[in-house]
Design a protein around this motif. Structure first.
Motif, short mmCIF file in Angstrom:
data_model
loop_
_atom_site.label_atom_id
_atom_site.label_comp_id
_atom_site.label_asym_id
_atom_site.label_seq_id
_atom_site.Cartn_x
_atom_site.Cartn_y
_atom_site.Cartn_z
N ALA A 1 0.78 -1.20 0.10
CA ALA A 1 0.02 -0.01 0.04
C ALA A 1 0.74 1.27 -0.14
O ALA A 1 1.81 1.27 0.57
N GLY A 2 0.70 2.04 -0.89
CA GLY A 2 1.20 3.33 -0.90
C GLY A 2 2.68 3.46 -1.57
O GLY A 2 3.44 4.47 -1.59
N ALA A 3 2.95 2.31 -2.04
CA ALA A 3 4.48 2.38 -2.45
C ALA A 3 4.36 2.83 -3.82
O ALA A 3 3.29 2.94 -4.79
N ARG A 4 5.48 3.53 -4.25
CA ARG A 4 5.66 4.32 -5.54
C ARG A 4 7.06 4.26 -5.96
O ARG A 4 7.87 4.40 -5.14
N GLY A 5 7.40 4.28 -7.23
CA GLY A 5 8.95 4.44 -7.52
C GLY A 5 8.97 5.97 -8.25
O GLY A 5 8.10 6.76 -8.29
N SER A 6 10.18 5.98 -8.59
CA SER A 6 10.36 7.54 -9.18
C SER A 6 11.52 7.51 -10.14
O SER A 6 12.27 6.74 -10.15
N ALA B 1 6.86 10.16 -11.24
CA ALA B 1 6.40 9.08 -10.47
C ALA B 1 6.53 7.71 -11.35
O ALA B 1 6.21 7.87 -12.51
N ILE B 2 6.76 6.67 -10.82
CA ILE B 2 6.43 5.48 -11.20
C ILE B 2 5.38 4.66 -10.49
O ILE B 2 5.89 4.23 -9.47
#
Length: 437
Positions: free
Chosen positions: A308-313, A333-334
């Motif tokens: 939950a809430g994970a995101r890359g960049s 963002a990824i």
């Protein structure tokens, strides 16, 4: 000053063709001298001592304007010359205007370390007296194109035609009235010349346009189920209006790619190296990017779990880029949508930016790929270079390439004998090759 391969090389010489009869005759002469115990004397060469006047950098020119080309040189040798050539090589943000009929323009596509560029060679079939200074009676001009930024002008004076280099895609003869050389006062300042190459002299200067370019990070939005392997294409684009060329060997930009938590990189881009768990530093294979061009780094990710809430960049490095005045789009963002996990793990209302149109992916062993936009046309028929495509980048480093989660960034006799043995039926053609430093 920005350095490129064509900024550093000596001018090329024309093709020489030698018949077998000529080689055989020379070989017989050498054998005869050897029988007499004599050594052939070297042919006497009188240096021409060609030397250019000093060139001054050209700064702050406006796209759409034109600039006069320099052309002053001296014959500092002891003998008159029957003919000389002036050559002007310009980078892809500049274009030659309509040329005189005694000039030929060569359009060269990108190859090796060179982006596309253009060379105009003008032949002056007139006596150039020893000890005298000359310049074209009417200066040539070049156009500053809309995508100009960090450009180069290389001027060469020589006793031979230095054009038609490797990669030449188009040759166009000028159609304007022929231009002659005019003699200037003998005290006109010129350089000393170089005793190592008295038959030519060359110098390069930067031409800087008052222009901008906006480099933009390109994020991504991925979708899949736990256990799936998905493709990630990310990188950056040049929104223009200018193309960007950095110093020879330096990348235009580097990027840091951080993967979303809960994923494992199963195949990284060949241009990227792991710097931490789930983080990769990526370089540009070439040292330029064309306007409207894109650099794409391709990865394969396995979705291990929904977080939950994970995101890359993807984030551009903080190197100084004075031409880029918009820093807000230097990061993107990824996002990852995991089916059955209640929607995007990137958070509600959050959307990742996607790669620009025309992006070319580079996966596995190939490096980040740079694709240019449409070819740009210069004034009076001068055409900008073809799109530049990046070559293989550096290989990913580290032992196990798979990483999970996101982390912090961190010699003449022999020749004579051979020629005699070959017989008079053979023809030796010496092919001109590019002379390089």
């Amino acid at each position: 000053m920005l350095r490129t391969a064509f900024d550093r090389r000596p001018p090329r010489r024309t093709t020489a063709t030698i018949t077998a009869a000529t080689v055989t005759a020379a070989a017989v002469g050498v054998v005869g001298l050897m029988a007499l115990g004599a050594v052939p004397a070297a042919a006497e060469v009188t240096p021409t001592g060609l030397a250019l006047a000093w060139l001054t950098p050209i700064d702050g020119v406006d796209p759409g304007s034109s600039v006069e080309l320099p052309g002053t040189f001296a014959n500092k040798g002891a003998t008159d010359l029957d003919k000389v050539y002036l050559a002007y090589t310009v980078s892809r943000g500049l274009a030659h205007q309509e040329l005189p009929s005694n000039c030929v323009r060569y359009e060269i596509g990108s190859y090796d370390e060179n982006p596309s560029h253009s060379t105009a060679v003008c032949e002056f079939d007139q006596t150039v007296k020893a000890g005298s200074v000359y310049a074209p009676e009417k200066p040539l001009k070049m156009n500053v194109l809309d995508h100009a930024l960090y450009e180069s002008l290389r001027m060469t004076v020589s006793t031979y035609d230095s054009g038609d280099e490797d990669g030449t895609e188009e040759t166009v003869r000028g159609t304007g009235p022929a231009v002659k050389l005019t003699e200037l006062p003998s005290n006109t300042p010129v350089r000393a010349g170089d005793v190592d190459h008295p038959d030519w002299d060359a110098e390069s200067v930067p031409v800087t346009a008052d222009n901008t370019a906006d480099l933009q990070a390109t994020g991504a939005r991925l979708k899949g189920r736990v256990g799936d392997t998905v493709a990630l294409d990310t990188g950056f684009t040049d929104a223009g209006p200018a193309w960007v060329r950095s110093d020879l060997g330096d990348p235009v930009a580097k990027v840091l790619v951080k993967m979303p938590a809960g994923t494992t990189v199963t195949k990284p881009s060949g241009a990227c190296s792991k710097v931490a768990a789930g983080s990769y530093r990526c370089d540009l294979a070439n040292y330029w990017i064309e306007e409207k061009g894109a650099v794409t780094y391709s990865f394969r990710l396995r979705i291990d779990k929904a977080v939950a809430g994970a995101r890359g960049s993807v984030t551009l490095d903080a190197a100084e880029r004075p031409y880029d005045r918009n820093k807000k789009n230097d990061s993107a963002a990824i996002l990852l949508d995991v089916d059955g996990a209640g929607g995007s793990t990137g958070g509600s209302g959050d959307s990742g930016s996607t790669g620009g149109s025309g992006s070319t992916s580079a996966t596995g062993g190939s490096g980040g790929t740079s694709t240019g936009g449409s070819g740009s046309t210069g004034g009076s028929g001068s055409t900008g270079g073809s799109a530049a495509t990046g070559s293989s980048g550096s290989s990913a480093t580290g032992g196990d390439l798979a990483s999970t989660g996101s982390g912090s960034a961190l010699p003449l006799a022999g020749a004579a004998a051979a020629a005699l043995a070959a017989g008079a039926g053979a023809i030796l053609v010496v092919r001109r090759r590019a002379a390089r430093d």
